[in-house]
Scaffold this motif. Structure first.
Motif, mmCIF file in Angstrom:
data_model
loop_
_atom_site.group_PDB
_atom_site.id
_atom_site.type_symbol
_atom_site.label_atom_id
_atom_site.label_comp_id
_atom_site.label_asym_id
_atom_site.label_seq_id
_atom_site.Cartn_x
_atom_site.Cartn_y
_atom_site.Cartn_z
ATOM 1 N N ALA A 1 0.820 -1.213 0.000
ATOM 2 C CA ALA A 1 0.000 0.000 0.000
ATOM 3 C C ALA A 1 0.852 1.260 0.000
ATOM 4 C CB ALA A 1 -0.937 -0.003 1.198
ATOM 5 N N THR A 2 1.882 1.281 0.831
ATOM 6 C CA THR A 2 2.685 2.501 0.963
ATOM 7 C C THR A 2 3.650 2.702 -0.205
ATOM 8 O OG1 THR A 2 4.242 1.290 2.389
ATOM 9 C CG2 THR A 2 2.503 2.584 3.462
ATOM 10 N N THR A 3 3.830 1.689 -1.037
ATOM 11 C CA THR A 3 4.623 1.857 -2.265
ATOM 12 C C THR A 3 3.742 2.008 -3.496
ATOM 13 O OG1 THR A 3 4.834 -0.558 -2.453
ATOM 14 C CG2 THR A 3 6.636 0.635 -1.378
ATOM 15 N N GLY A 4 2.427 2.077 -3.287
ATOM 16 C CA GLY A 4 1.500 2.347 -4.386
ATOM 17 C C GLY A 4 1.147 1.158 -5.246
ATOM 18 N N LEU A 5 1.467 -0.062 -4.802
ATOM 19 C CA LEU A 5 1.169 -1.246 -5.611
ATOM 20 C C LEU A 5 -0.265 -1.722 -5.429
ATOM 21 C CD1 LEU A 5 4.518 -3.217 -5.204
ATOM 22 C CD2 LEU A 5 3.741 -1.856 -7.154
ATOM 23 N N VAL A 6 -0.895 -1.370 -4.314
ATOM 24 C CA VAL A 6 -2.319 -1.640 -4.119
ATOM 25 C C VAL A 6 -2.956 -0.393 -3.515
ATOM 26 C CG1 VAL A 6 -1.949 -4.112 -3.749
ATOM 27 C CG2 VAL A 6 -2.092 -2.584 -1.778
ATOM 28 N N ARG A 7 -4.254 -0.271 -3.671
ATOM 29 C CA ARG A 7 -5.011 0.823 -3.069
ATOM 30 C C ARG A 7 -5.882 0.283 -1.951
ATOM 31 N NH1 ARG A 7 -6.940 3.162 -8.913
ATOM 32 N NH2 ARG A 7 -5.010 4.257 -9.451
ATOM 33 N N LEU A 8 -5.920 1.022 -0.851
ATOM 34 C CA LEU A 8 -6.746 0.661 0.297
ATOM 35 C C LEU A 8 -7.727 1.806 0.565
ATOM 36 C CD1 LEU A 8 -4.062 -0.821 2.737
ATOM 37 C CD2 LEU A 8 -5.537 -2.063 1.128
ATOM 38 N N PRO A 9 -8.812 1.895 -0.192
ATOM 39 C CA PRO A 9 -9.744 3.020 -0.023
ATOM 40 C C PRO A 9 -10.482 2.968 1.306
ATOM 41 C CG PRO A 9 -10.662 1.370 -1.490
ATOM 42 C CD PRO A 9 -9.250 0.953 -1.229
#
Length: 319
Positions: free
Chosen positions: A37-45
């Protein structure tokens, strides 16, 4: 990926109090998800449910740890409010444009609230939405997560509203106990129609339906109408399954579990749900429009993600 609040709590514990997570595999999965999440590989809306449940957590250290974890990981993405999603699903059923995952999960300002009006026109780029959110919205959301708590009067009003909802479903369950499956499924559909009658009327008006045409749509086959919709269909399946379980009891937390996990499962790629609603969502697969991969814990979710990523790599290499 949409995380139910209990999995956000696990993520916060993994960052600030890992000793509170007894399962080592779950701790490792939380650490992996954090990196993704913090490297932008997944989104946690985040959604309004996260805001509501965090606001009920008081102003202690646990609340702050949770809110800070959310703010560090979610990167400005939100899930559109379920009431807006359902309104537009009915509008699509009446001939309007269908929602896409890009509509439901967005950085658009005000998107988590029921007053939000999505722009379904083509060409509203993520960069345009992102810049607006960065300038005007993220600070307000941050402040609310960290500081706002319901007043006693607001909490009582919210509780009364939810109590009316649980009472209606409890009464419906009593009627359904001895009913044939098709009949109680119809009752569940009519309960949803009654609960969203204003939104359905608005959707019909925007789609250009007359009162007579709307009446025909709703009386001809309300169950079939709702079942064909991605979010509403899942909510129908959960309500129907729970009505058939005579020992099931509706509680206040069920409102968020039902109306936020159903749209997440309809439009996200992956969902980490709380146990009861997650099981209902998984058991409804095959009777609903295909949607997210639903999991009950982070280790299961991360395992599935890894398998999907590996399958993607192998597919790309074979081309």
């Amino acid at each position: 990926m949409y995380l139910d609040q209990n999995h956000w709590i696990t993520l916060a514990q993994a960052r600030r109090a890992p000793e509170k997570i007894p399962n080592e595999e779950e701790r490792e999965a939380a650490d992996q998800l954090w990196q993704l999440a913090t490297t932008g590989l997944v989104r946690l809306p985040l959604s309004f449910a996260h805001l509501d449940e965090t606001a009920h957590a008081g102003n202690g250290r646990r609340r702050r740890d949770l809110a800070e974890t959310m703010l560090e990981a979610y990167d400005g993405w939100h899930m559109m409010h379920p009431q807006v999603i359902m309104r537009h699903e009915f509008q699509a059923a009446f001939g309007g444009p269908a929602l896409t995952p890009e509509d439901v999960f967005t950085t658009a300002a005000d998107s988590p609230f029921s007053t939000y009006t999505p722009d379904l026109r083509e060409g509203a780029s993520d960069s345009e939405r992102g810049s607006l959110a960065e300038l005007t919205w993220r600070a307000a959301w941050s402040s609310t997560l960290l500081e706002d708590t319901l007043s006693e009067e607001e909490a009582k009003a919210a509780a009364r509203s939810v109590d009316r909802w649980t009472e209606a479903l409890t009464n419906l369950a009593k009627l359904a106990a001895d009913s044939p499956v098709g009949e109680d499924r119809g009752r569940a559909a009519l309960h949803m129609v009654a609960g969203f009658q204003e939104d359905i009327a608005l959707a019909a008006m925007r789609a250009g339906l007359s009162t007579a045409e709307l009446h025909d749509q709703l009386t001809e086959d309300p169950t079939g109408l709702i079942a064909r919709l991605p979010c509403c269909g899942r909510a129908l399946e959960i309500v129907h399954a729970r009505l058939r379980n005579s020992t099931d009891k509706w509680t206040r937390s069920d409102l968020n579990d039902l109306y936020f996990l159903a749209p997440a499962a309809a439009y996200a790629h992956y969902v980490a749900a709380e146990k009861k609603t997650g099981n209902y969502l998984m058991s409804s697969t095959g009777r609903t429009i295909p949607g997210a991969s639903v999991h009950l814990n982070l280790r299961s979710l991360l395992k599935q993600l890894g398998e999907d990523m590996q399958a993607g790599v192998e597919s790309a290499q074979s081309m």
